[in-house]
Design an enzyme around this catalytic site. Structure first.
Site, PDB file in Angstrom:
ATOM      1  N   MET A  11       0.872  -1.180   0.000  1.00  0.00           N
ATOM      2  CA  MET A  11       0.000   0.000   0.000  1.00  0.00           C
ATOM      3  C   MET A  11       0.912   1.235   0.000  1.00  0.00           C
ATOM      4  SD  MET A  11      -3.079   0.957  -0.337  1.00  0.00           S
ATOM      5  CE  MET A  11      -4.359  -0.143   0.251  1.00  0.00           C
ATOM      6  N   LYS A  61       6.004  -3.014  -6.577  1.00  0.00           N
ATOM      7  CA  LYS A  61       6.466  -3.196  -7.957  1.00  0.00           C
ATOM      8  C   LYS A  61       5.827  -4.425  -8.610  1.00  0.00           C
ATOM      9  CE  LYS A  61      10.778  -0.854  -6.924  1.00  0.00           C
ATOM     10  NZ  LYS A  61      10.333   0.456  -7.417  1.00  0.00           N
ATOM     11  N   GLU A  89      11.854  -6.732  -4.235  1.00  0.00           N
ATOM     12  CA  GLU A  89      11.184  -6.316  -2.994  1.00  0.00           C
ATOM     13  C   GLU A  89      10.760  -7.521  -2.157  1.00  0.00           C
ATOM     14  OE1 GLU A  89       9.455  -1.913  -4.116  1.00  0.00           O
ATOM     15  OE2 GLU A  89       8.139  -3.620  -4.491  1.00  0.00           O
ATOM     16  N   GLY A 106      26.486 -12.376 -18.670  1.00  0.00           N
ATOM     17  CA  GLY A 106      25.797 -13.633 -18.999  1.00  0.00           C
ATOM     18  C   GLY A 106      24.315 -13.457 -19.286  1.00  0.00           C
ATOM     19  N   ASP A 145       3.234  12.419 -12.589  1.00  0.00           N
ATOM     20  CA  ASP A 145       3.512  11.447 -11.516  1.00  0.00           C
ATOM     21  C   ASP A 145       4.228  10.245 -12.152  1.00  0.00           C
ATOM     22  OD1 ASP A 145       3.437   9.486  -9.566  1.00  0.00           O
ATOM     23  OD2 ASP A 145       1.375   9.888  -8.942  1.00  0.00           O
ATOM     24  N   ALA A 177       5.784   4.241 -10.616  1.00  0.00           N
ATOM     25  CA  ALA A 177       5.357   3.000 -11.286  1.00  0.00           C
ATOM     26  C   ALA A 177       5.435   3.044 -12.811  1.00  0.00           C
ATOM     27  CB  ALA A 177       3.950   2.584 -10.850  1.00  0.00           C
ATOM     28  N   ALA A 178       6.031   4.087 -13.373  1.00  0.00           N
ATOM     29  CA  ALA A 178       6.177   4.121 -14.841  1.00  0.00           C
ATOM     30  C   ALA A 178       7.047   2.950 -15.308  1.00  0.00           C
ATOM     31  CB  ALA A 178       6.785   5.446 -15.278  1.00  0.00           C
ATOM     32  N   GLY A 179       8.093   2.652 -14.526  1.00  0.00           N
ATOM     33  CA  GLY A 179       8.956   1.516 -14.875  1.00  0.00           C
ATOM     34  C   GLY A 179       8.210   0.199 -14.769  1.00  0.00           C
ATOM     35  N   ASP A 180       7.313   0.097 -13.791  1.00  0.00           N
ATOM     36  CA  ASP A 180       6.502  -1.124 -13.643  1.00  0.00           C
ATOM     37  C   ASP A 180       5.547  -1.268 -14.824  1.00  0.00           C
ATOM     38  OD1 ASP A 180       7.714  -1.524 -11.170  1.00  0.00           O
ATOM     39  OD2 ASP A 180       6.176  -0.358 -10.132  1.00  0.00           O
TER      40      ASP A 180
HETATM   41  O1  RIB Z   1       7.788   1.174  -8.605  1.00  0.00           O
HETATM   42  C1  RIB Z   1       6.874   1.913  -7.835  1.00  0.00           C
HETATM   43  C2  RIB Z   1       6.548   1.191  -6.576  1.00  0.00           C
HETATM   44  O2  RIB Z   1       7.710   1.102  -5.785  1.00  0.00           O
HETATM   45  C3  RIB Z   1       5.543   1.883  -5.717  1.00  0.00           C
HETATM   46  O3  RIB Z   1       4.216   1.516  -6.003  1.00  0.00           O
HETATM   47  C4  RIB Z   1       5.966   1.486  -4.302  1.00  0.00           C
HETATM   48  O4  RIB Z   1       5.095   0.590  -3.713  1.00  0.00           O
HETATM   49  C5  RIB Z   1       7.350   0.876  -4.466  1.00  0.00           C
HETATM   50  O5  RIB Z   1       7.310  -0.471  -4.298  1.00  0.00           O
END
Ligand code: RIB
Length: 305
Positions: free
Chosen positions: A16, A44, A143, A212, A246, A249-252
């Site tokens: 959260m 993530k 994580e 590798g 914002d 989470a753009a990378g996610d």
């Molecule tokens: O990559 C973004 C995320 O990193 C966030 O949502 C936060 O929870 C952290 O884990």
């Protein structure tokens, strides 16, 4: 007969996010007046799951939440996005939490408190062995405990399931990892952790491939992504220009979309363009999981850009 698509399985974190909006990231010892506060689903792993599911791909999540008020809300959010949650478990104690600052210019600073994510253990992989072994691709991040990541990668190697590892937040990796990962996707600061100076994308990608790895995507935010495969093509895929509000989470979002496009048969550079488009939409919206675009939005964005 149409062959069933093998799911994307995420073995990772769910959190959260406790988001404080602020004119700028405060300096050490400084007090600022904030402009807002929200609790919004993140982590993530879960963000990548929602990104892929909203793009219409079958996705399952293997993760743990706590028995606090956040746990059920986090699971419900995944279900609502269409993510299969049968591989999730509730454990005693707190869910993963991520207090963060998001500044007016869209940049952020995040602290992740593992909570239930820290309780991801080997047993969770064993309990979900059939699901993980059936995956078209497994997506991992850093994580959850490193020991569980290693166990997951060993399992995937034995089951010949390709793994995309988002090496974030940056951490020292066991040597075995380099030969077990199909796609390694650091951002610029993470790449610096793994190769030293990461300013030159081409040189950084080469150093990573020399370890590798089979494929590397260097995520460079507003610049785009540098995509390179071992012994083959290495090229930039430019970002789309948008006004970011914002970048959380753009990378996610990129990883979830990149995995979907690869599994739909696109080559890595076309897949990165699709992922750049998804990430471009993501940064124009607030929140982590909440900012992931739907398939029709990405398709429309690509048609008009
Ligand atoms: O990559 C973004 C995320 O990193 C966030 O949502 C936060 O929870 C952290 O884990």
């Amino acid at each position: 007969m149409v062959e069933a698509r093998k799911p994307i399985v995420i073995v990772g974190s769910i959190t959260m996010d406790l988001v404080t909006r602020t004119p700028r990231i405060p300096a050490i010892g400084q007090t600022l007046i904030g402009t807002g506060f929200e609790t919004t689903p993140g982590g993530k792993g879960a963000n990548q799951a929602v990104a892929a599911a909203r793009l219409g791909y079958p996705v399952a999540m293997v993760a743990k939440v706590g028995d606090d008020a956040y746990g059920p809300a986090l699971v419900e959010n995944l279900k609502h996005a269409g993510v299969e949650t049968g591989g999730m478990a509730q454990v005693s104690g707190s869910s993963g939490l991520a207090p963060m600052f998001v500044a007016d210019n869209g940049l952020n600073a995040i602290v992740v408190v593992p909570g239930a994510n820290g309780k991801m253990d080997r047993a969770v992989v064993d309990q979900n062995a059939e699901l993980i072994g059936s995956a078209g691709m497994v997506l991992c991040q850093l994580e959850i405990p490193m020991e569980t990541l290693s166990y997951t990668l060993d399992f995937c190697a034995r089951a010949s399931v390709p793994v995309m590892l988002d090496p974030a937040p940056a951490a020292d990796l066991p040597d075995a990892v380099w030969n077990q990962v199909a796609w390694f996707t650091p951002n610029e600061t993470e790449a610096a952790h793994y190769v030293g100076d990461s300013a030159d994308a081409e040189a950084s990608a080469k150093r990573l491939l020399d370890k590798g790895l089979r494929g590397v995507v260097l995520k460079r935010g507003g610049e785009g992504a540098f995509v390179a495969v071992a012994g083959g093509r290495a090229e930039w895929v430019k970002a789309f220009k948008v006004d970011a509000i914002d970048t959380v989470a753009a990378g996610d979002c990129f990883n979830g979309a990149f995995a979907v496009a690869l599994l739909e048969g696109k080559d890595a550079w076309t897949a990165a363009r699709f992922a750049n488009a998804a990430a471009a939409i993501c940064v124009t919206r607030k929140g982590a999981a909440a900012s992931m675009p739907m398939r029709h939005e990405v398709d429309a964005f690509l048609r008009s850009n």
